[in-house]
Design an enzyme around this catalytic site. Structure first.
Site, PDB file in Angstrom:
ATOM      1  N   HIS A 296     101.373 -11.324  89.868  1.00 31.43           N
ATOM      2  CA  HIS A 296     101.279  -9.985  89.324  1.00 31.43           C
ATOM      3  C   HIS A 296     102.789  -9.677  89.341  1.00 31.43           C
ATOM      4  CE1 HIS A 296      97.350 -10.405  91.556  1.00 31.43           C
ATOM      5  NE2 HIS A 296      96.992  -9.991  90.357  1.00 31.43           N
TER       6      HIS A 296
ATOM      7  N   ASP B 241     103.653  -8.463  92.873  1.00 31.82           N
ATOM      8  CA  ASP B 241     103.765  -9.370  93.936  1.00 31.82           C
ATOM      9  C   ASP B 241     105.224  -9.697  94.040  1.00 31.82           C
ATOM     10  OD1 ASP B 241     101.115  -9.737  93.853  1.00 31.82           O
ATOM     11  OD2 ASP B 241     101.142 -11.787  92.588  1.00 31.82           O
TER      12      ASP B 241
ATOM     13  N   ASP C  63      86.567 -15.899  97.347  1.00 29.38           N
ATOM     14  CA  ASP C  63      87.484 -16.728  97.011  1.00 29.38           C
ATOM     15  C   ASP C  63      87.862 -17.947  97.845  1.00 29.38           C
ATOM     16  OD1 ASP C  63      88.357 -15.379  94.722  1.00 29.38           O
ATOM     17  OD2 ASP C  63      89.490 -13.858  95.843  1.00 29.38           O
TER      18      ASP C  63
END
Ligand code: GLO
Ligand code: MG
Ligand code: MG
Length: 432
Positions: free
Chosen positions: A97, A100, A307
């Site tokens: 991202h 990030d 996840d």
């Protein structure tokens, strides 16, 4: 033969009483994890792992274990370390991202290019590629009402961020841009008007595609593949594009000015979360020519986005998914979008979590190849397709009667897949 340190006495179960060992210091604990991880065997070399188009996200390795009810259990890890450790493991690609790696104080400012330069250097030094970039339009407070909020200033800011990510992607050599729209939806009834919000969301994607067309020309590169990623709930309660199918409809709705540039990044667990069969969702995307990119992980139906890493919950389903993708010659990346559990330490993330996830993926991928060439499965599926000959082709009972013995093969096929999963097709036996 690998020698595991202590062998339990005959008949001792692996959940023993817990007092058979002496307590270990923290360095001894790390050494034990590394030793038992090697003792598991079945790992591939970094060179073998690099043959698969696997990407490791910055956010997955750097995830500290925090959530609504959870304090972090791990310490921060910067991109230099993540890239270096991925290279050592043999994960050939990296994804991120924008935020990030670029703090909010630097994003959209000149300072961001200095960081992008450092990332490029780190990737080059470690022989990694940046395969995908994505914009975080969900974490910061500015996106509280989603990336397509009523206020035009929020939408203008979101658009700028999307365009900026495309530029970062070109500078880092990425081929894909992914969009997970986060809170594109609502928590409370009547708060937003759905058609308007979707039109606004499309404007952001149109801006990103148009920026891409101009940037690609300037950089002498092809345009990126823009991939939409659906998640049925979380962080908002109700989501306007909750499934990959909804996104396919959105792509062909007429709202996008460059629908050919836009496809899907389905995530295995996101489809499972709403109760779908992920394999069927992928099949629909394949039929539309829109399966561009794939987030791989695992978890449970109708639960939140846990996840977990690929193959830890549904290995048989995963085997089937990979048979589908191999049979249809899927050529895109497999992105390890999972979260190492909170119980895994910083040491464990790179010692256990990432290498074992990659190795399970490769094993399942290779097994999928065995499924595709298995003589039992071949003969069974061919026989089913050939069928029998009804005495009266216009009589339902006669058509059924002429095939009915063949239909037992459905269950046999399933059994054979199980055998392949556990290695029985190669003669693995269990003594009673
Ligand atoms: C969250 C999503 C997220 C996306 C990422 C890429 O649930 O899976 O990790 O994949 O933001 O856009
Ligand atoms: Mg997820
Ligand atoms: Mg994802």
């Amino acid at each position: 033969m690998f020698c595991v340190g202590r062998r339990p006495a005959q008949g001792v179960r692996y959940h023993g009483a817990g007092n058979a060992m002496k307590t270990l210091t923290v360095p001894e604990q790390s050494a034990l994890v590394s030793r038992l991880s090697r003792a598991c065997g079945g790992s591939y070399s970094p060179a073998q792992r690099r043959k698969y188009w696997i990407s490791g996200p910055q956010w997955a390795a750097a995830y500290e274990g925090q959530a609504l009810f959870h304090a972090p259990t791990r310490t921060p890890t910067g991109f230099e370390e993540v890239i270096r450790r991925y290279a050592e493991i043999g994960i050939p690609c990296w994804a991120t991202h924008d935020t990030d790696v670029i703090p909010y104080s630097a994003i959209l400012k000149d300072q961001q290019w200095e960081i992008v330069g450092r990332i490029k250097k780190s990737l080059d030094e470690n022989g990694l590629k940046c395969s995908m970039v994505t914009t975080e339009t969900f974490h910061h407070a500015v996106f509280a009402a989603g990336p397509a909020a009523e206020a035009s200033a929020v939408r203008a800011y979101a658009s700028k961020r999307l365009e900026n990510t495309v530029e970062i992607g070109h500078k880092l050599g990425a081929e894909f841009a992914v969009y997970w729209p986060g809170s594109l939806g609502y928590q409370v009834q009547g708060a937003i008007e759905e058609t308007q919000t979707l039109k606004w969301y499309a404007e952001g994607l149109n801006a990103a595609c148009e920026a891409d067309i101009a940037l690609a020309k300037r950089h002498g590169r092809p345009t990126l593949k823009h991939c939409l990623e659906a998640k049925p709930f979380e962080p908002a309660a109700e989501i306007l594009l909750p499934t990959s199918d909804a996104m396919l409809a959105f792509i062909s709705s007429g709202l996008l000015r460059h629908p050919g540039m836009v496809g899907l990044n389905p995530e295995y667990l996101h489809e499972l979360m709403w109760g779908a069969a992920p394999r069927a969702a992928l099949a629909r995307a394949l039929l539309c020519g829109k399966l561009f990119h794939f987030d791989i992980n695992d978890g449970y139906r109708l639960k939140h986005d846990v996840d977990l890493a690929v193959g830890l919950v549904n290995p048989l389903d995963w085997l089937n998914v990979l048979v589908l993708l191999r049979s249809h010659d899927y050529k895109g990346p497999f992105n390890l979008d999972y979260k190492p559990p909170r119980t895994t330490s910083n040491h464990g993330v790179f010692e256990v979590s990432f290498p074992t996830a990659v190795d399970r993926f490769i094993t399942l991928w290779e097994m999928a190849g065995e499924v595709m060439t298995d003589p039992v499965l071949y003969e069974a599926t061919e026989a089913l397709k050939t069928g029998g000959t009804p005495s009266d082709p216009d009589d339902a009972a006669s058509v059924f009667e002429s095939q009915k013995e063949l239909l037992t093969l459905h269950e046999l096929i399933s059994h054979r897949l199980f055998q392949i999963l556990i290695g029985q097709h190669r003669g693995r036996t269990y003594s009673v």
